[in-house]
Write an enzyme that holds these catalytic residues in place. Sequence first.
Site, PDB file in Angstrom:
ATOM      1  CG  HIS A 117      -5.541  11.200  -8.068  1.00 45.18           C
ATOM      2  ND1 HIS A 117      -6.147  11.972  -9.029  1.00 45.18           N
ATOM      3  CD2 HIS A 117      -6.074  11.593  -6.887  1.00 45.18           C
ATOM      4  CE1 HIS A 117      -7.012  12.805  -8.466  1.00 45.18           C
ATOM      5  NE2 HIS A 117      -6.978  12.593  -7.163  1.00 45.18           N
ATOM      6  CG  HIS A 136      -6.266  12.889 -12.814  1.00 47.11           C
ATOM      7  ND1 HIS A 136      -5.105  13.589 -12.669  1.00 47.11           N
ATOM      8  CD2 HIS A 136      -7.099  13.338 -11.833  1.00 47.11           C
ATOM      9  CE1 HIS A 136      -5.218  14.435 -11.670  1.00 47.11           C
ATOM     10  NE2 HIS A 136      -6.420  14.302 -11.143  1.00 47.11           N
ATOM     11  CD  GLU A 193       1.119  40.623  -3.287  1.00 48.80           C
ATOM     12  OE1 GLU A 193       0.995  39.868  -4.285  1.00 48.80           O
ATOM     13  OE2 GLU A 193       1.265  41.856  -3.393  1.00 48.80           O
ATOM     14  CG  HIS A 211      -4.779  49.883  -2.302  1.00 44.46           C
ATOM     15  ND1 HIS A 211      -5.252  49.757  -3.587  1.00 44.46           N
ATOM     16  CD2 HIS A 211      -3.425  49.870  -2.382  1.00 44.46           C
ATOM     17  CE1 HIS A 211      -4.212  49.678  -4.415  1.00 44.46           C
ATOM     18  NE2 HIS A 211      -3.103  49.731  -3.707  1.00 44.46           N
TER      19      HIS A 211
END
Length: 660
Positions: free
Chosen positions: A29, A260, A407, A469
């Site tokens: 890149h 890119h 998280e 869960h």
Amino acid sequence: MTSRENHDRMANAIRFLSIDAVEKANSGHPGLPMGAADIATVLFTRFLKFDPKNPHWPDRDRFVLSAGHGSMLLYSLLYLTGYEDMTIDEIKKFRQLGSRTAGHPEYGHASGIETTTGPLGQGIANGVGMAIAERLLNAHFGDDLVDHYTYVLCGDGCLMEGISQEAIALAGHLKLGKLIMFHDDNHISIDGPVSLADNTDQVARVKASGWNGVHIDGHDPEAIAAAIETARNSDRPTLISCRTTIGFGAPTKAGTNKVHGSALGAEEVAGTRRALGWDYPPFVIPDDLLDEWRAVGKQSVEKREAWERRLTASDKKSEFERRMHGQLVSGLDQAIVEYKKKLSADKPKVATRKSSEMALEVINGILPETIGGSADLTGSNNTKTSQTREVTPEDFSGRYIHYGIREHGMAAAMNGMTLHGGIIPYGGTFLCFSDYCRPAIRLSALMGIRVVFVMTHDSIGLGEDGPTHQPVEQLAALRAIPNHIVYRPADAVEAAECWQLALESPRNSSTLALTRQNVPTVRTEHSDRNLCALGAYELAPASSEAKVTIFASGSEVEIALGGRAQLEAKGIPARVVSVPSFELFERQDAGYQEATIGKAPVRVAVEAAIREGWDRFIGQHGIFIGMKSFGASGKIEDLYPHFGITADAVAKAAEDAIKG
Ligand SMILES: Cc1ncc(C[n+]2csc(CCOP(=O)(O)OP(=O)(O)O)c2C)c(N)n1
Ligand SMILES: [Mg+2]
């Protein structure tokens, strides 16, 4: 030469090393290094505190290239400023197998690469973790030893990723004033203009999270310098959104997504050389310019020497060095042995999340470098101990971080904290939500760094919260990550052993999978030896030559022992093997592995999760007692029988198999 002309020449050295390396590799890149060269030049020549000859100097400023696809920007800077392992040959070997100059910056490949980046957004959260580590260590060791900035360069993509929001909000909350982030605001990503998918005002966005933010012209050295100066004097983190042109200088491709992900091509490269007035052959930096860059690499020598004098004079020197080298104190081993002895005598019946807390109470009393935390589940993850006062924006002398319900950001920040050095972070959430941490866990394993993920509520045993869960596939998914060790202790003794192993492994990351529900102590006979280090070991032998071997982990070891008792009562000799860690078992020699798996004609494995991986122990014709589907909401007493995970089921399946 005016100072602007000089700046341009220095920035062009970055541009052309990057262009030439990508051209030679025909891969990579060039656009980002060309566009961000001015930002990097100002930062490195005027601000960054670093010493290429002492790349691990603990009080160096950290520079994280979050937009890892622009790796040539970093490699060019490392070469130009004189990092010895970043030679021009390495630049010429960009992206080739075995080179230091991998496609994306890889931690450990060359000094000066502070973290592995490439998965967009991770570097932002790593930077936040580094900035947190800096504050924590500053609170402990003082300005004399720890006082540096963390700089992050991110792209539009990093800021679009969700993890960026978690990291930005956490940094804003903690008022990490020494964190300075550049946004390479080039309005381009792979598919085309950023406006195809996003119209966020990034400055307004970070301001909403308590940051400073400013829009500047990313090709104006004085504007860049002024913004950095202001940011350095702020008590908040700062985003400097730098309007740049991707592929700056390329005559037809600049400002488009064509720069890119591929080489510019010979014609465009020639045009860029003309446009920027760069007459040198590929990979050639004229001596006077290289000298100038090398002098930049020496600018902080005096600061480093002064820092070293302060360290030498400090009464905290040996403790500082111990921590920065990641060495544990010598007393841990003995303390764990004593603690285990007591457990085997007391035989507590507690959840392994609780026994993890009990182990941590011992560990945190000995190791001041452990920094706990949780993603808003402190009371459930049992990650806080008496020693770990909380960290607040005003006071970093605590040892506990409330990461919020973030998280992914937590996991990646913990990576950054370990990478910074001086800290061993551990943080908790529910095992099911390890999925929310997974990209960062994977990077911790790839980098080979010590981060401990505390994952509680590790099965249907969590009960009423139900299948959203209850993890079933997460254990297998985590075990699938190379260089990541999953521990699933069966009781308080194993929990202590697993914690010790996780802490004593500086070159891998670990997950501790822990129960919500109480389990009995199964290791009632004390052994000084850390048996979990074997990965799997015989917990209960058969009364005579075994007809059945039952393998189990965690809470299901109790069920395995129940099954064994029933079989033995019927005159069928059966043994139980506890399997706290698949990965550590694989590290044992073949003789031990064979002996542990044994020769019993019937082999059963019990784990309240999917079968994936257990065939290693039971073979493809072995009996697996576990989950085949998602779980269900209900009482634990109802769930285990409902899914057929019981001692009765174990005994019956084994008996049926013996009968044929
Ligand atoms: C998590 C993740 N998703 C996708 C990619 C693939 N990818 C690499 S760069 C990029 C676009 C990034 O755009 P931007 O950050 O604006 O970089 P620029 O093109 O401006 O250099 C994408 C989608 C990645 N590296 N990481
Ligand atoms: Mg972009």
